[in-house]
Design an enzyme around this catalytic site. Structure first.
Site, PDB file in Angstrom:
ATOM      1  N   SER A 179       0.871  -1.178   0.000  1.00  0.00           N
ATOM      2  CA  SER A 179       0.000   0.000   0.000  1.00  0.00           C
ATOM      3  C   SER A 179       0.903   1.220   0.000  1.00  0.00           C
ATOM      4  O   SER A 179       2.069   1.136   0.382  1.00  0.00           O
ATOM      5  CB  SER A 179      -0.894   0.006   1.248  1.00  0.00           C
ATOM      6  OG  SER A 179      -1.501   1.267   1.444  1.00  0.00           O
TER       7      SER A 179
ATOM      8  N   LYS B 160      35.022  47.835   1.064  1.00  0.00           N
ATOM      9  CA  LYS B 160      34.220  47.199   2.118  1.00  0.00           C
ATOM     10  C   LYS B 160      34.087  45.699   1.844  1.00  0.00           C
ATOM     11  O   LYS B 160      33.808  45.282   0.715  1.00  0.00           O
ATOM     12  CB  LYS B 160      32.835  47.830   2.191  1.00  0.00           C
ATOM     13  CG  LYS B 160      31.994  47.381   3.379  1.00  0.00           C
ATOM     14  CD  LYS B 160      30.686  48.183   3.434  1.00  0.00           C
ATOM     15  CE  LYS B 160      29.911  47.892   4.717  1.00  0.00           C
ATOM     16  NZ  LYS B 160      29.402  46.531   4.755  1.00  0.00           N
TER      17      LYS B 160
ATOM     18  N   ASN C 219       0.457   3.362   2.109  1.00  0.00           N
ATOM     19  CA  ASN C 219       0.578   3.570   3.552  1.00  0.00           C
ATOM     20  C   ASN C 219       1.877   3.049   4.135  1.00  0.00           C
ATOM     21  O   ASN C 219       2.386   3.604   5.118  1.00  0.00           O
ATOM     22  CB  ASN C 219      -0.573   2.895   4.303  1.00  0.00           C
ATOM     23  CG  ASN C 219      -1.937   3.471   3.995  1.00  0.00           C
ATOM     24  OD1 ASN C 219      -2.932   3.028   4.542  1.00  0.00           O
ATOM     25  ND2 ASN C 219      -2.019   4.446   3.096  1.00  0.00           N
TER      26      ASN C 219
ATOM     27  N   SER D 205      30.236  46.066  -1.106  1.00  0.00           N
ATOM     28  CA  SER D 205      29.374  47.223  -1.323  1.00  0.00           C
ATOM     29  C   SER D 205      29.478  47.703  -2.757  1.00  0.00           C
ATOM     30  O   SER D 205      30.536  47.626  -3.376  1.00  0.00           O
ATOM     31  CB  SER D 205      29.758  48.362  -0.379  1.00  0.00           C
ATOM     32  OG  SER D 205      29.014  49.527  -0.662  1.00  0.00           O
TER      33      SER D 205
ATOM     34  N   THR E   8      29.816  39.122  28.524  1.00  0.00           N
ATOM     35  CA  THR E   8      28.452  38.718  28.841  1.00  0.00           C
ATOM     36  C   THR E   8      27.546  39.915  28.633  1.00  0.00           C
ATOM     37  O   THR E   8      27.897  41.032  29.001  1.00  0.00           O
ATOM     38  CB  THR E   8      28.335  38.223  30.302  1.00  0.00           C
ATOM     39  OG1 THR E   8      28.748  39.273  31.187  1.00  0.00           O
ATOM     40  CG2 THR E   8      29.226  37.007  30.539  1.00  0.00           C
TER      41      THR E   8
END
Length: 459
Positions: A139, A323, A141, A317, A186
């Protein structure tokens, strides 16, 4: 053209097509998408069909022995010369019917090729029938999810190999920079010094956990519902067929697959896809976190952190000369977002399964296949075009540590928290190195020892 019929009526099918009426209907019904069935899914479906025909043959389920021989030969030929027949399987990947269209497409192509082998003309299903012969004891399935599992095992295996290579690269970076001091942070604020060895080591540990999770998810896919036929009842499958079919699939795939203990559960529930999607998502989240760190640590070059030098891959850029952007981490992060989005689709599709079958496996497979390939591509690109070329700007790191007031945290055991707090405030207010402000509170040797790289990590 040739005319074929099904329970809904008749349709014209191109005379030379190996597919049949079910494929024509599916292409018409689901024409709103350009996404076609994955080629690896079809190849694995052919392997499933080959295992099934061999099992039926051993079980003695044909009176005419020429039929299983022709089907077996057709499966092998389609696998060997897949590129020649690939257009026959061009069916939308996202489809209604829980994969029935894909199953019937494969059945029709196999049947018509088997008909040719027996000397007949395409569409002569009196010789070999797509349903009665190619789909015997099966099947959608049970065969569709089985083919999907095989594909995911294959794609996840490739992903695991690439992930191992990335972990090895990061571990080398950790070793090379085991005592390279840098400022820890942190909440994006200065914390205390640490080493790049520790930072890279943490990335390696994080990805190693992803590796373990992926291995577990992949191993779950080795359990398949093949033999369950319709809704896991094994209706139309004989006892002998059920005895042989898993073993045949093992021989063909060289994988240690096993049948679900509860075939009804195996056919209707898709929690293993949710689990796999979660592991993909976890890897995506972790990769994005690492890439965000790389972008921050490499920012600048003059007015950012500038602690890492990322390989320069292309001009950044159209207006700012010189850049250069961190395009590789940006690429990986965007792939991560895509995978995270797919996880929502897979979660909802799995939840939407009703009663004895989930109709939404096609979109789950489509997204999972895409995830595995996207992540593999992201990892390989990150490894080859970024990680392998990263260098640490040791001069910049040393300068930042020596001018950071928070490095004085290491002096707390010697001078006390309150005294060190006052020194830090003074250092920040006057923009002076902490060494200058300690004065005669500590000897030179005490200060050197307290602020040395080894003081900031305990082995």
């Amino acid at each position: 053209m040739r005319t074929e019929h099904d329970s809904l009526g008749s349709l014209s099918v191109p005379r030379n097509a190996y597919y049949g009426i079910h494929t024509v209907r599916a292409r018409d019904n689901f024409s709103g998408t350009s996404y076609l069935n994955d080629h690896e899914l079809i190849k694995n479906y052919l392997k499933v069909k080959l295992a099934c025909v061999r099992a039926n043959q051993q079980a003695g389920n044909w009176k005419n022995k020429h039929i299983p021989a022709a089907i077996s030969q057709a499966c092998q030929d389609l696998l060997t010369n897949f590129d020649k027949y690939v257009d026959e399987f061009a069916l939308p990947a996202i489809q209604g019917g829980a994969g029935t269209s894909t199953n019937m497409n494969v059945n029709e192509v196999i049947a018509n090729h088997a008909v040719e082998i027996l000397g007949g003309k395409k569409g002569d299903y009196q010789l070999v029938n797509p349903n009665d012969d190619v789909n015997k004891s099966q099947s959608t399935n049970d065969t569709y999810p089985t083919a999907g599992h095989l594909t995911l095992i294959q794609l996840t295996g490739a992903l695991l190999q690439t992930l191992e290579e990335v972990i090895a690269t990061i571990e080398r970076l950790a070793f090379q920079n085991s005592e390279t001091l840098k400022m820890g942070r942190t909440q994006l604020e200065d914390a205390i010094p640490t080493t790049f060895g520790r930072s890279f080591g943490a990335y390696a540990s994080l990805l190693a956990r992803d590796l373990k999770r992926l291995k577990v998810s992949r191993s779950e896919l080795l359990t398949i519902p093949l033999g369950g036929t319709a809704i896991g009842t094994s209706l139309t499958a004989t006892h002998d067929y059920l005895t042989f079919v898993i073993g045949e699939l093992r021989k063909i795939t060289l994988l240690p697959v096993q049948r679900c203990e509860d075939l009804v559960d195996g056919v209707q529930n898709t929690d293993e896809y949710v689990h796999l999607s979660n592991t993909y998502k976890s890897l995506a989240v972790d990769l994005s976190k690492i890439c965000n760190d790389l972008r921050l640590l490499g920012s600048g070059p003059q007015d950012g952190l500038g602690e890492l030098n990322l390989p320069q891959r292309q001009a950044g850029s159209s207006i700012m000369p010189g850049k250069v952007n961190p395009v590789i981490p940006e690429f990986v992060t965007q792939i991560s977002y895509q995978v995270i989005g797919h996880d929502t689709t897979i979660t909802m599709a799995s939840e939407a399964g009703q009663l004895e079958l989930n109709a939404f496996e096609p979109v789950m497979f489509f997204d999972l296949f895409d995830d595995a390939r996207l992540l593999n591509s992201a990892l390989r690109t990150l490894n080859d075009h970024c990680l392998k070329g990263i260098t640490v700007n040791k001069k910049r790191c040393r300068q930042m540590v020596e001018t950071s007031a928070e490095a004085a945290t290491a002096l707390s055991p010697l001078l006390g928290y309150e005294t060190v707090s006052q020194l830090i405030k003074e250092a920040l207010r006057e923009q002076r190195p902490i060494r200058e402000l300690v004065g005669n509170r500590l000897s030179g040797s005490q200060l050197d020892k307290a602020l040395s790289p080894k003081a900031f990590f305990v082995k």
